[in-house]
Scaffold this active site. Structure first.
Site, PDB file in Angstrom:
ATOM      1  N   ASP A 349       0.835  -1.197   0.000  1.00 38.05           N
ATOM      2  CA  ASP A 349       0.000   0.000   0.000  1.00 38.05           C
ATOM      3  C   ASP A 349       0.873   1.251   0.000  1.00 38.05           C
ATOM      4  O   ASP A 349       2.096   1.182  -0.207  1.00 38.05           O
ATOM      5  CB  ASP A 349      -0.958  -0.028   1.201  1.00 38.05           C
ATOM      6  CG  ASP A 349      -2.294   0.642   0.898  1.00 38.05           C
ATOM      7  OD1 ASP A 349      -2.357   1.877   0.935  1.00 38.05           O
ATOM      8  OD2 ASP A 349      -3.267  -0.082   0.592  1.00 38.05           O
ATOM      9  N   ASP A 459      -6.962   4.649  -5.696  1.00 33.61           N
ATOM     10  CA  ASP A 459      -7.539   5.402  -4.580  1.00 33.61           C
ATOM     11  C   ASP A 459      -7.705   6.874  -4.932  1.00 33.61           C
ATOM     12  O   ASP A 459      -7.126   7.372  -5.905  1.00 33.61           O
ATOM     13  CB  ASP A 459      -6.630   5.245  -3.362  1.00 33.61           C
ATOM     14  CG  ASP A 459      -7.382   5.363  -2.045  1.00 33.61           C
ATOM     15  OD1 ASP A 459      -8.550   5.789  -2.057  1.00 33.61           O
ATOM     16  OD2 ASP A 459      -6.792   5.027  -0.999  1.00 33.61           O
ATOM     17  N   ASP A 520     -12.607   4.232   5.365  1.00 32.64           N
ATOM     18  CA  ASP A 520     -11.509   3.412   5.855  1.00 32.64           C
ATOM     19  C   ASP A 520     -11.859   2.830   7.218  1.00 32.64           C
ATOM     20  O   ASP A 520     -12.481   3.492   8.057  1.00 32.64           O
ATOM     21  CB  ASP A 520     -10.244   4.253   6.020  1.00 32.64           C
ATOM     22  CG  ASP A 520      -9.558   4.534   4.695  1.00 32.64           C
ATOM     23  OD1 ASP A 520     -10.181   4.315   3.640  1.00 32.64           O
ATOM     24  OD2 ASP A 520      -8.408   4.999   4.726  1.00 32.64           O
TER      25      ASP A 520
END
Length: 805
Positions: A349, A459, A520
């Site tokens: 990530d 994202d 999230d």
């Protein structure tokens, strides 16, 4: 002229004298009366708004023919606006469901370009907003009240309505859920820091009790009559659309608008809106949103994989401090525990890149480069995953410093506001700029086809759709985003897996294999951020376990219809977390029942044996889609269930959640889940590993810990041998691949697709003479009349032999 359309479920009529239309169900339980349509545009610097005048319309066609979404009755009208504009309206009533579709074709007949601002696809009920168009609607509505003896607006059959509205937020992190007439819409108090990220650009909604809105689609409903009206759009390829309602009184308003972003429409050109949709639903049906979701899936040619992703992600433990050594360590761990926890994806990530926006250069923590790391992941037998945010950058990034003209800017020439990201305000890239398109396509091609990352999490995608002066002013924000996403899919190829995040949902349908459908997650129940915890704890879009869980539940109907839902990561650890054991069990249960992506994000090397077993029992992910019994009843839905079937018959997984901050008592009747209350059921309490029988019509009557959950498996009691439940896998039955009876012997084929251990409960007509696995005799315990418990441990596929007396 009073044209009309009829099906066996709907009746649609135009009131040409008042330039409105009405539609009702044949059963007369729901109707929309005297709805108007309008167009707003700008010509030569002057803004114009006008209601579409059906009295001036020419009937182009009225026919019964096949729509792209099925057989339908059609009515097409051409309405002249002025010397510049013509609007063609196409109405369709589907034969297969109580559904109406309609759209506009707006043609510029003039000699110069104009700007389209918005199209009101439906305005039903008094619009109390000020302005010229609002006064037009009020005047028309009062006219129709006198003419038809019915107010303009939405009417339900119940004399005492209990109004509520299901809202779907703009993008992944935006709030989705039910809002009652006495409530106010959940929103952010953080202004420009957050609002630009979670609300549709340019959308300004009235605030206050009972003033509600939604993006793409929403459901206005009466909880007393269980009738609902879903209003929305089948796609957001042309523009973003909104639904608004005022729930005050007994006749609520309903307003459906498409936001055209001041898009430039050249002389002789035509703009075609997305299909608007009305679907009349029974809110107590098993799947009330199914018709709309299927129509939308067909319209957008969805991609739905056969299985949900299972893997590990670096973010929620290492965050931006991730190091290539961490990836190597987890590769070793994954190989060591492969038989127990067969992960598929290892995802790197945020934190590997040199700067936000410079995706092809790494920082000092990844000295060997990303291509070599991908090779190591693949060489270990795993799918290599990578996170990027292709439409956003920090001002320090080389992509911004070297290309200032790539940045999307507002009308004052300043960078468009992306909201507060990475402790600063970021920069959105103008994805209509040809050089930006080429650069992003090159990044995707490099990452996938040269480095080897076939699993991409994309994202902060909302950035491409922000309001601004685009290089190409002939594209709306929705068109700009959609076209760039299509270019990304082309560059990545059909074989790669794309996961969307921070993405306007309608724009991603048909592009993404998986989509984040909530905020999230975080290692805390409520949002937390330094000394401002008290200010932000009620923000519903900020990172927290509570917020991630909420949207995972409220957006569960999208799963396996538009994509694989991504509920965000599991956080299982005991240390470096504020989550209680009950909260971790709730998170694990909801992620499992979602049937979506199961991605864990802990330091797996530090997981103890118990938490590791919790993870193991989620492998593989559940194949179905959970139902939420109170989705259209409660602001915080708490009753989840999933029906499963296999060689051992049919059973139900049922979860009851306690959203409260204190332990609470719950009593839940069986009929809430559609089960027959006159039958007896075997029941296994999964987290407590306990058996009980259900005989009194109430599934559960007892306490549930604060933010906790109870998960049960239910099977009908029968006068035969039954697999009652197990803790081998959270499904409590899918490990059984065959169940055969010969003479006095049962042969049970067990395969959890991994090594497994746990309790098994069996219902047998008499005590077993023997229980064996691979020749090894098992001991059993009597837990209830004719119900027996054994402990089972298998390394792979195994046969359980049950010798009966």
């Amino acid at each position: 002229m009073t044209p009309s359309l009829y099906t066996n479920q709907l009746n649609f009529t135009l009131q040409s004298q008042s330039d409105t239309w009405s539609i009702r169900t044949i059963s007369k339980d729901s109707r929309i009366m005297n709805a108007s349509m309008a167009l707003t545009w700008k010509e030569a610097g002057t803004t114009h708004s006008t209601q579409l005048e059906f009295s001036r319309a020419d009937e182009v066609a009225k026919e019964q023919a096949a729509h792209s979404l099925g057989p339908a009755d059609h009515l097409t009208l051409r309405i002249p606006i002025n010397f510049t504009l013509d609007v063609e309206v196409d109405f369709s009533l589907l034969h297969s469901s109580p559904t109406m579709l309609w759209r506009l074709e707006i043609k510029n007949k003039g000699a110069s370009a104009i700007q389209l601002i918005s199209a009101d696809m439906m305005a039903a009920g008094l619009d109390k907003r000020t302005g010229f168009l609002g006064r037009i609607r009020q005047t028309r509505a009062h006219f129709n009240e006198e003419r038809n003896d019915e107010l303009s607006g939405v009417h339900f059959s119940s004399p005492d309505v209990d109004l509520a509205f299901y809202s779907n937020g703009w993008q992944s992190w935006s709030y989705a859920g039910l809002v009652g007439a006495e409530q106010t819409m959940p929103g952010t108090r953080l202004g420009p820091i957050r609002r630009t990220m979670i609300d549709q650009p340019g959308a300004r909604f009235p605030r206050g009790r009972g003033r509600v809105h939604s993006d793409m689609f929403g459901v206005l409903l009466d909880r007393n009559s269980h009738a609902g009206i879903l209003a929305g759009f089948l796609s957001q390829s042309a523009a973003f659309g909104t639904v608004e309602s005022c729930l005050n009184g007994t006749q609520p308003s309903l307003h459906l608008q498409t936001n055209l972003d001041d898009v430039l429409l050249d002389a002789g050109e035509t703009f075609i809106t997305d299909w608007a949709c009305l679907d009349f639903i029974d809110t107590k049906s098993n799947d009330p949103l199914s018709t709309y979701l299927k129509l939308t899936a067909d319209e957008n040619s969805v991609r739905v994989a056969n299985t949900s992703p299972l893997g590990w992600c670096s973010w929620y433990y290492y965050f931006q401090d991730v190091h290539q050594t961490h990836i190597h360590n987890h590769l070793k761990w994954a190989k060591e525990y492969k038989n127990e926890i067969p992960l598929e994806v290892i995802q790197v990530d945020d934190g590997y890149q040199s700067d936000i926006g410079d995706w092809l250069t790494t920082n000092e923590r990844f000295p060997n480069g990303m291509a070599q790391l991908a090779g190591e992941i693949q060489g270990s037998g795993y799918i290599a995953g990578l996170w990027i945010a292709p439409f956003i950058a920090l001002r320090s990034a080389q992509v911004v410093q070297g290309n200032p003209d790539w940045v999307l800017r507002n009308r004052y020439g300043l960078p468009a506001n992306t909201g507060w990201v990475w402790e600063s305000f970021g920069r959105a890239l103008d994805v209509t700029h040809p050089d930006v398109q080429e650069d992003i396509s090159n990044v995707i091609d490099t990452v996938v086809n040269q480095w080897g990352y076939s699993y991409l999490k994309l994202d902060f995608l909302y950035a491409a759709a922000l309001a601004g002066k685009r290089y190409n002013p002939r594209l709306t924000g929705a068109q700009a985003l959609r076209q760039m996403l299509m270019k990304i899919r082309e560059a990545a190829g059909d074989e790669s897996t794309l996961v969307g995040c921070g993405c306007p949902l309608g724009s991603g349908i048909g592009i993404f294999d998986s989509m984040r459908i909530g905020p999230d997650v975080a290692p805390s129940w409520k949002p937390t951020y330094g000394f401002v915890d008290a200010l932000i704890q009620n923000e519903m879009d900020l990172p927290s376990a509570r917020n991630a869980l909420h949207n995972t539940i409220t957006r569960s109907p999208l799963h396996r219809r538009w994509w694989i839902n991504d509920p965000d990561c599991l956080i299982l650890r005991k240390d470096e977390t504020q989550l209680s054991e009950a909260e971790v069990q709730t998170l694990t249960t909801v992620v499992a029942l979602s049937g979506g992506a199961a991605i864990v994000s802990d330091d797996l090397l530090a997981l103890d044996e118990e938490r590791r077993s919790w993870l193991a029992r989620l492998c593989p992910p559940l194949p179905g889609r959970m139902r939420v019994a109170d989705l259209l009843e409660e602001e915080r839905p708490k009753l989840l269930h999933m029906e499963l079937a296999g060689p051992i018959g049919k059973w139900w997984l049922i979860a009851i959640l306690n959203w409260g901050s204190e332990e609470q008592q719950f009593g839940v009747p069986l009929e809430v889940f559609g089960l027959n209350p006159s039958l007896d059921y075997h029941c296994v309490d999964y987290w407590n590993a306990q058996y009980k029988s259900v005989k009194d019509c109430v599934l559960y009557s007892g306490p549930i810990a604060a933010h906790g959950v109870r998960l049960f498996a239910l099977r009908e009691v029968r006068d035969e041998s039954l697999w009652v439940g197990d803790t081998l896998h959270i499904s409590q039955g899918l490990c059984v691949k065959s169940w055969e009876h010969r003479d006095q012997t049962f042969t049970v084929m067990i395969d959890c697709e991994r090594g497994a251990q746990g309790q098994v409960w069996l219902a047998l007509p008499a005590p077993p003479k023997s229980l064996r696995v691979k020749g090894r005799e098992l001991e059993y315990e009597v837990v209830s009349a004719k119900v027996y418990s054994i402990y089972l441990e298998v390394e792979g596929p195994a046969i359980l032999e049950i010798q009966q007396s």
